[in-house]
Design an enzyme around this catalytic site. Structure first.
Site, short mmCIF file in Angstrom:
data_model
loop_
_atom_site.label_atom_id
_atom_site.label_comp_id
_atom_site.label_asym_id
_atom_site.label_seq_id
_atom_site.Cartn_x
_atom_site.Cartn_y
_atom_site.Cartn_z
N ASP A 174 30.33 8.99 14.63
CA ASP A 174 31.42 9.07 15.61
C ASP A 174 31.70 10.44 16.22
O ASP A 174 31.80 10.58 17.43
CB ASP A 174 32.71 8.56 14.95
N GLU A 405 32.10 9.03 0.40
CA GLU A 405 31.65 8.72 1.77
C GLU A 405 30.68 9.79 2.27
O GLU A 405 29.68 9.48 2.91
CB GLU A 405 32.88 8.62 2.67
C1 2M8 Z 1 33.13 5.29 10.28
O1 2M8 Z 1 33.62 4.82 11.52
C2 2M8 Z 1 34.82 4.05 11.66
C3 2M8 Z 1 34.78 3.45 13.06
O2 2M8 Z 1 33.66 2.60 13.15
C4 2M8 Z 1 36.08 4.85 11.48
O3 2M8 Z 1 36.03 6.08 11.30
O4 2M8 Z 1 37.15 4.23 11.49
C5 2M8 Z 1 31.67 5.72 10.53
O5 2M8 Z 1 31.20 6.54 9.50
C6 2M8 Z 1 30.78 4.48 10.70
O6 2M8 Z 1 29.44 4.85 10.77
C7 2M8 Z 1 30.98 3.49 9.56
O7 2M8 Z 1 30.26 2.33 9.84
C8 2M8 Z 1 32.47 3.15 9.37
C9 2M8 Z 1 32.74 2.30 8.13
O8 2M8 Z 1 32.13 2.88 7.00
O9 2M8 Z 1 33.24 4.34 9.24
#
Ligand code: 2M8
Length: 439
Positions: A174, A405
């Protein structure tokens, strides 16, 4: 590092994380921060699950496919009606307003890196009952084909197979610097009003900035006004990135989808053709000879996004980097301690980039998902020695800080959410081959 008993512990701990995040037919990425089903997370999760519960891995994929749109798009998020506390939730996306959205389920209106066909192939490989494995492939194949066709028909604006990403969240990385650069050129005609919820769970220094979120929400609202229909939105989209990692993941997924077609006696030729087109375009349009790497392309500004990130190694995973380029990527960059080789590689952004921050999300920390992609890329580049070392270094992150994470590339300190599902799932996938069958 990682003697056999420790590896067993890591695998057991990983299974426990996946069990705790299991909501029956699908797995949330994390206990509180991410309470819905995410697209590429579920791909990684299915790969991990497939080693010990192939039925449940199949179910993970089926659940995600419930959210597939009529134009073939598999969404970034399939919402859990029971969950609250994630922004932006279904009431913000309002997918039900779009005639393209599936009935009876709410989803976001964008997609994510298309690892899905690769995950399906792994699930098929690991399913002990071969008739069941074949039936699973037969069931998912039309959905995977429609998903890939969505890219080539609706996200292929130059007609050369270089697929365009329309929102930073689609990239999966992101706030990675190319998106900060391309995003800085988007003029927001108003400042969106909203309340973030992520910083209630994670230290603000480890997350994207409020300015990043302004862009995310603004783009969401622009897309929502066009019913998330690329035919309407793409021609005037203010952010359009031909992302090198995303396209590389699609190349490998095309290989896997073509293999699935062969197994089923279906025609693989059109899929092989997609793969050739995207691979060719990556090499023609995204390679920078003076920088010894690939970059993503900003289609709005008409220039390469020369921000140095892990995405540049994507073509190793996508099997599209010719040997000479692979060699330069690895020798000049990957193994360079000033760029991508700190104590705990591989940082998501180069250490010498002005954007680099060791604790902030995709601006520097190490992630299990991207390391896993690179391990496969190194194997395919014939660098088994490096792949084995990187596997050990990746597992050492989990040994040190648990299933976090993301991790500090100098100290392995863990950041973001704890109990992160893809870190657990990929621990299983990386550790199991290192264990002797009797162990
Ligand atoms: C993160 O992204 C989400 C939006 O999709 C967020 O920050 O709310 C990113 O690391 C993405 O790659 C990942 O799929 C998601 C859920 O782990 O989190």
């Amino acid at each position: 590092m990682n003697p056999e008993s420790e590896l067993h512990e890591l695998v057991d701990g990983a299974r426990e994380v996946l069990r705790a995040n299991d909501l029956g037919a699908w797995t949330k990425p994390a206990p509180n921060l991410y309470p819905h089903q995410w697209n590429w997370d579920s791909g990684f999760i299915a790969i991990g699950l497939s080693h010990y519960d192939s039925r449940r891995a199949q179910e993970e994929i089926r659940s995600l496919l419930r959210g597939q749109w009529h134009n073939g798009m598999v969404p970034q998020i399939v919402f859990n009606p029971q969950a609250h506390g994630y922004f932006p939730g279904p009431e913000v996306w309002q997918s039900e307003q779009s005639p393209l959205a599936p009935a009876g389920v709410t989803t976001s209106g964008i997609t994510q890196p298309p690892i899905l066909a690769t995950a399906c192939r792994a699930v098929w490989q690991h399913t002990p009952d071969r008739a069941e494995a074949q039936a699973f492939l037969r069931e998912v194949f039309p959905h995977l084909l429609a998903y890939h066709r969505f890219f080539y028909e609706l996200r292929n604006p130059d007609g050369d197979g270089l697929i365009v990403v329309l929102h930073p969240w689609e990239s999966g990385l992101d706030n990675s610097p190319p998106y900060l650069e391309a995003g800085s050129r988007v003029v927001l005609s108003y400042r969106p009003t909203y309340q973030r919820l992520d910083t209630a769970h994670v230290d603000v220094a480890q997350r994207p900035t409020d300015r990043d979120y302004d862009l995310y929400v603004y783009l969401l609202e622009q897309m929502r006004a066009d019913g998330y229909d690329p035919r309407r939105y793409l021609p005037h989209a203010p952010l359009q990135v031909q992302d090198v990692l995303f396209n590389s993941i699609l190349c490998r997924a095309n290989d896997d989808l073509a293999e699935i077609a062969r197994v089923l006696g279906e025609e693989p030729a059109p899929i092989d053709q997609w793969r050739r087109e995207t691979g060719g375009a990556i090499n023609r349009r995204l390679w920078s000879d003076e920088d010894n790497t690939y970059f993503s392309y900003d289609r709005v500004a008409g220039m390469l996004l020369k921000d140095d990130t892990i995405a540049g190694f994507g073509p190793l995973y996508g099997r599209v980097a010719p040997p000479e380029r692979a060699e330069r990527l690895i020798e000049i960059r990957l193994l360079n301690p000033r760029m991508y080789h700190p104590a705990y590689p591989i940082p998501s952004t180069a250490l010498d980039s002005p954007w680099f921050q060791p604790e902030t999300y995709w601006r520097g920390p190490v992630w299990m998902g991207t390391n896993w992609l690179l391990i496969h890329g190194l194997v395919d580049a014939g660098r088994l020695d490096l792949a084995a070392t990187l596997t050990r270094q990746t597992l050492a992150l989990v040994e040190h800080a648990g299933y976090r994470e993301y991790y500090n590339p100098f100290t392995a300190a863990g950041y973001g959410t704890d109990q992160f599902s893809w870190s657990a799932a990929l621990t299983i996938d990386l550790a199991l081959p290192l264990l002797s069958p009797a162990g």
